[in-house]
Write an enzyme that holds these catalytic residues in place. Structure first.
Site, PDB file in Angstrom:
ATOM      1  N   ILE A 152      -5.898   0.390  -7.727  1.00  0.00           N
ATOM      2  CA  ILE A 152      -5.758   1.206  -8.942  1.00  0.00           C
ATOM      3  C   ILE A 152      -6.896   0.912  -9.921  1.00  0.00           C
ATOM      4  O   ILE A 152      -7.518   1.843 -10.452  1.00  0.00           O
ATOM      5  CB  ILE A 152      -4.375   0.975  -9.596  1.00  0.00           C
ATOM      6  CG1 ILE A 152      -3.269   1.392  -8.614  1.00  0.00           C
ATOM      7  CG2 ILE A 152      -4.251   1.753 -10.907  1.00  0.00           C
ATOM      8  CD1 ILE A 152      -1.862   1.019  -9.038  1.00  0.00           C
ATOM      9  N   ASP A 171     -11.721  -9.966 -12.101  1.00  0.00           N
ATOM     10  CA  ASP A 171     -10.807 -10.140 -10.978  1.00  0.00           C
ATOM     11  C   ASP A 171     -11.276 -11.352 -10.195  1.00  0.00           C
ATOM     12  O   ASP A 171     -12.261 -11.288  -9.452  1.00  0.00           O
ATOM     13  CB  ASP A 171     -10.798  -8.887 -10.079  1.00  0.00           C
ATOM     14  CG  ASP A 171      -9.657  -8.926  -9.064  1.00  0.00           C
ATOM     15  OD1 ASP A 171      -9.379 -10.024  -8.530  1.00  0.00           O
ATOM     16  OD2 ASP A 171      -9.061  -7.868  -8.797  1.00  0.00           O
ATOM     17  N   ASP A 256       3.433   2.008 -19.755  1.00  0.00           N
ATOM     18  CA  ASP A 256       4.294   2.717 -18.798  1.00  0.00           C
ATOM     19  C   ASP A 256       5.378   1.785 -18.270  1.00  0.00           C
ATOM     20  O   ASP A 256       6.334   2.239 -17.641  1.00  0.00           O
ATOM     21  CB  ASP A 256       3.444   3.224 -17.623  1.00  0.00           C
ATOM     22  CG  ASP A 256       4.228   4.118 -16.671  1.00  0.00           C
ATOM     23  OD1 ASP A 256       4.919   5.029 -17.165  1.00  0.00           O
ATOM     24  OD2 ASP A 256       4.152   3.923 -15.443  1.00  0.00           O
ATOM     25  N   GLU A 261      13.653  -2.559 -18.211  1.00  0.00           N
ATOM     26  CA  GLU A 261      13.568  -1.104 -18.023  1.00  0.00           C
ATOM     27  C   GLU A 261      14.947  -0.521 -17.735  1.00  0.00           C
ATOM     28  O   GLU A 261      15.622  -1.043 -16.847  1.00  0.00           O
ATOM     29  CB  GLU A 261      12.591  -0.789 -16.897  1.00  0.00           C
ATOM     30  CG  GLU A 261      11.172  -1.186 -17.273  1.00  0.00           C
ATOM     31  CD  GLU A 261      10.118  -0.793 -16.238  1.00  0.00           C
ATOM     32  OE1 GLU A 261      10.469  -0.208 -15.199  1.00  0.00           O
ATOM     33  OE2 GLU A 261       8.941  -1.077 -16.490  1.00  0.00           O
ATOM     34  N   HIS A 279       7.895   4.477 -16.948  1.00  0.00           N
ATOM     35  CA  HIS A 279       7.472   4.009 -15.609  1.00  0.00           C
ATOM     36  C   HIS A 279       7.235   5.187 -14.650  1.00  0.00           C
ATOM     37  O   HIS A 279       7.812   5.248 -13.565  1.00  0.00           O
ATOM     38  CB  HIS A 279       8.508   3.039 -15.028  1.00  0.00           C
ATOM     39  CG  HIS A 279       7.937   2.130 -13.977  1.00  0.00           C
ATOM     40  ND1 HIS A 279       8.356   0.840 -13.784  1.00  0.00           N
ATOM     41  CD2 HIS A 279       6.958   2.318 -13.060  1.00  0.00           C
ATOM     42  CE1 HIS A 279       7.680   0.279 -12.801  1.00  0.00           C
ATOM     43  NE2 HIS A 279       6.816   1.166 -12.343  1.00  0.00           N
ATOM     44  N   GLY A 281       4.042   6.142 -13.705  1.00  0.00           N
ATOM     45  CA  GLY A 281       2.675   6.077 -13.166  1.00  0.00           C
ATOM     46  C   GLY A 281       2.549   6.678 -11.773  1.00  0.00           C
ATOM     47  O   GLY A 281       1.602   7.410 -11.480  1.00  0.00           O
ATOM     48  N   ALA A 282       3.500   6.357 -10.907  1.00  0.00           N
ATOM     49  CA  ALA A 282       3.401   6.801  -9.506  1.00  0.00           C
ATOM     50  C   ALA A 282       4.134   8.115  -9.259  1.00  0.00           C
ATOM     51  O   ALA A 282       4.225   8.586  -8.126  1.00  0.00           O
ATOM     52  CB  ALA A 282       3.986   5.722  -8.599  1.00  0.00           C
TER      53      ALA A 282
HETATM   54  P1  NAD Z   1      -3.950  -4.297  -5.659  1.00  0.00           P
HETATM   55  O1  NAD Z   1      -3.318  -5.441  -4.971  1.00  0.00           O
HETATM   56  O2  NAD Z   1      -4.825  -3.371  -4.893  1.00  0.00           O
HETATM   57  O3  NAD Z   1      -4.821  -4.862  -6.904  1.00  0.00           O
HETATM   58  C1  NAD Z   1      -4.395  -5.873  -7.754  1.00  0.00           C
HETATM   59  C2  NAD Z   1      -5.628  -6.677  -8.128  1.00  0.00           C
HETATM   60  O4  NAD Z   1      -5.259  -7.656  -9.105  1.00  0.00           O
HETATM   61  C3  NAD Z   1      -6.227  -7.438  -6.929  1.00  0.00           C
HETATM   62  O5  NAD Z   1      -7.564  -7.058  -6.753  1.00  0.00           O
HETATM   63  C4  NAD Z   1      -6.114  -8.899  -7.336  1.00  0.00           C
HETATM   64  O6  NAD Z   1      -7.219  -9.652  -6.907  1.00  0.00           O
HETATM   65  C5  NAD Z   1      -6.059  -8.797  -8.853  1.00  0.00           C
HETATM   66  N1  NAD Z   1      -5.482  -9.964  -9.497  1.00  0.00           N
HETATM   67  C6  NAD Z   1      -4.447 -10.741  -9.076  1.00  0.00           C
HETATM   68  N2  NAD Z   1      -4.239 -11.742  -9.966  1.00  0.00           N
HETATM   69  C7  NAD Z   1      -5.160 -11.576 -10.956  1.00  0.00           C
HETATM   70  C8  NAD Z   1      -5.439 -12.283 -12.150  1.00  0.00           C
HETATM   71  N3  NAD Z   1      -4.737 -13.372 -12.500  1.00  0.00           N
HETATM   72  N4  NAD Z   1      -6.455 -11.832 -12.940  1.00  0.00           N
HETATM   73  C9  NAD Z   1      -7.162 -10.733 -12.602  1.00  0.00           C
HETATM   74  N5  NAD Z   1      -6.959 -10.038 -11.459  1.00  0.00           N
HETATM   75  C10 NAD Z   1      -5.957 -10.456 -10.659  1.00  0.00           C
HETATM   76  O7  NAD Z   1      -2.788  -3.500  -6.387  1.00  0.00           O
HETATM   77  P2  NAD Z   1      -2.865  -2.026  -7.011  1.00  0.00           P
HETATM   78  O8  NAD Z   1      -2.453  -1.038  -5.986  1.00  0.00           O
HETATM   79  O9  NAD Z   1      -4.152  -1.822  -7.699  1.00  0.00           O
HETATM   80  O10 NAD Z   1      -1.665  -2.125  -8.067  1.00  0.00           O
HETATM   81  C11 NAD Z   1      -1.739  -3.006  -9.176  1.00  0.00           C
HETATM   82  C12 NAD Z   1      -0.370  -3.132  -9.824  1.00  0.00           C
HETATM   83  O11 NAD Z   1      -0.008  -1.882 -10.405  1.00  0.00           O
HETATM   84  C13 NAD Z   1       0.763  -3.399  -8.819  1.00  0.00           C
HETATM   85  O12 NAD Z   1       0.903  -4.767  -8.531  1.00  0.00           O
HETATM   86  C14 NAD Z   1       1.970  -2.849  -9.511  1.00  0.00           C
HETATM   87  O13 NAD Z   1       2.618  -3.884 -10.231  1.00  0.00           O
HETATM   88  C15 NAD Z   1       1.393  -1.827 -10.490  1.00  0.00           C
HETATM   89  N6  NAD Z   1       1.836  -0.457 -10.187  1.00  0.00           N
HETATM   90  C16 NAD Z   1       2.443   0.259 -11.175  1.00  0.00           C
HETATM   91  C17 NAD Z   1       2.879   1.546 -10.916  1.00  0.00           C
HETATM   92  C18 NAD Z   1       3.514   2.389 -11.994  1.00  0.00           C
HETATM   93  O14 NAD Z   1       4.320   3.244 -11.680  1.00  0.00           O
HETATM   94  N7  NAD Z   1       3.156   2.211 -13.251  1.00  0.00           N
HETATM   95  C19 NAD Z   1       2.725   2.093  -9.629  1.00  0.00           C
HETATM   96  C20 NAD Z   1       2.073   1.358  -8.664  1.00  0.00           C
HETATM   97  C21 NAD Z   1       1.637   0.065  -8.946  1.00  0.00           C
END
Ligand code: NAD
Length: 313
Positions: A152, A171, A256, A261, A279, A281-282
């Site tokens: 994302i 990251d 979001d 929640e 919530h 986002g997806a």
């Molecule tokens: P992803 O695993 O592809 O990316 C997460 C990134 O965070 C990774 O690159 C990881 O290295 C990094 N990370 C981990 N710990 C860290 C830290 N302490 N500091 C900085 N970076 C760190 O996941 P994604 O698909 O990009 O999704 C990210 C998050 O979004 C999910 O874990 C989920 O909680 C959230 N999400 C929310 C919705 C929504 O409806 N709002 C939908 C999908 C996902």
């Protein structure tokens, strides 16, 4: 072939259910209570959830024949991974199915924050014609700091570049070249806080990220920063955010996700400089179909002992 029994507890698009029903017995019990779930879980070989159902230790220990849990979506923080590991239950998710939807939603939040779109709409509908009061800021030539450059975060970086933003990212688990390839200049967290006009959070909720954006972090940010969180409730310390909104250290926040929640009518949700969405986002048609068909195929593969694409553990 055995008749697999699959339980769906948080809904699943028809396309995914049809795939499953061709090979297994499927119970769609969207919205089932945690007590009912606890009572019926011993009957099932597979459980498909989204973010509502808590697959905690109590539930997993009550399962008698559960082979696999599938999360139709990304975050698996509602699954007790340690208990699943001990019990030998496979955990799957669909890590890319909702990335585009969340990245687009993040840009929507950023634009709403910079131009007060929700306030403009609400004021017009209440018979007002505000213009000067709704003067916004441009994204063009602003610095966007992205925390977490995964699926994302990378999607947000590419889209923000199209608005002429300068994109920096932190990251620690991705190397600098990879961060550049994904569309951002790698920086330390301190630099990110000091330089960003907008900060967007895209990390999973873990022990390290829980409360990561607390009083100290927010205090290190540029005064007047705008924060966007489309990740998970709990990453931003909501009390610290509220006091920073009151002091003006944070000019606006778009959220979001929340610690609880639904969050209810909290002071944070009702703050005039907060944009809050439930919530979603997806929540696009495309992402829901993608998540459903991806998880259905993966669950059937797990039940049949075939190779898996997205095994969390
Ligand atoms: P992803 O695993 O592809 O990316 C997460 C990134 O965070 C990774 O690159 C990881 O290295 C990094 N990370 C981990 N710990 C860290 C830290 N302490 N500091 C900085 N970076 C760190 O996941 P994604 O698909 O990009 O999704 C990210 C998050 O979004 C999910 O874990 C989920 O909680 C959230 N999400 C929310 C919705 C929504 O409806 N709002 C939908 C999908 C996902």
């Amino acid at each position: 072939m055995p008749e697999w029994k699959i339980l769906i507890t948080d809904g699943l698009s028809d396309q995914g259910q049809q795939l499953l029903r061709a090979h297994a017995y499927v119970d769609d019990r969207n919205g089932i209570s945690s007590q009912e779930l606890f009572e019926c879980i011993p009957e099932y070989d597979a459980l498909i959830i989204r973010s509502r159902t808590k697959a905690n230790a109590q539930l997993l220990n009550a399962a008698k024949r559960l082979i696999v849990i599938g999360r139709a979506g990304v975050g698996v923080d509602n699954i007790d991974l340690e208990t699943a590991r001990v019990k030998g239950i496979i955990v799957l998710n669909t890590p890319t199915s909702t990335s585009i939807a969340v990245a687009e939603h993040t840009l929507a939040l950023m634009l709403c924050l910079s131009r007060s779109i929700p306030k403009a709409d609400a004021s017009l509908k209440s018979g007002e014609w505000l213009k000067k009061e709704l003067t916004g800021v441009e994204l063009y030539q602003k610095t966007l700091g992205i925390i977490g450059m995964g699926h994302i975060g990378g999607g947000v970086a590419r889209r923000a570049a199209a608005f002429g933003m300068s994109v920096i990212a932190y990251d620690p688990l991705i190397n600098a070249d990879e961060i550049r390839q994904r569309g951002a200049e790698p920086v330390t967290l301190t630099e990110l806080y000091a330089k960003s006009d907008f900060i967007s959070v895209h990390v999973p909720l873990t022990n390290e990220t829980r409360g990561m954006l607390g009083e100290q972090a927010i205090g290190a940010m540029k005064p007047g920063v705008r924060l966007i969180c489309d990740a998970r409730g709990g990453v931003i310390d909501e009390e610290a955010l509220l006091s920073a909104l009151k002091s003006g250290q944070v000019a606006g926040a778009a959220l979001d996700v929340f610690l609880q929640e639904p969050p209810g009518m909290t002071e944070l949700v009702l703050h005039p400089n907060v944009i809050a969405t439930p919530h979603i986002g997806a929540q696009t048609e495309e992402a829901q179909v993608r998540a459903a068909t991806d998880i259905a195929a993966e669950i059937l593969a797990a039940l049949n002992g075939e190779k898996l694409r997205w095994r969390v553990m």
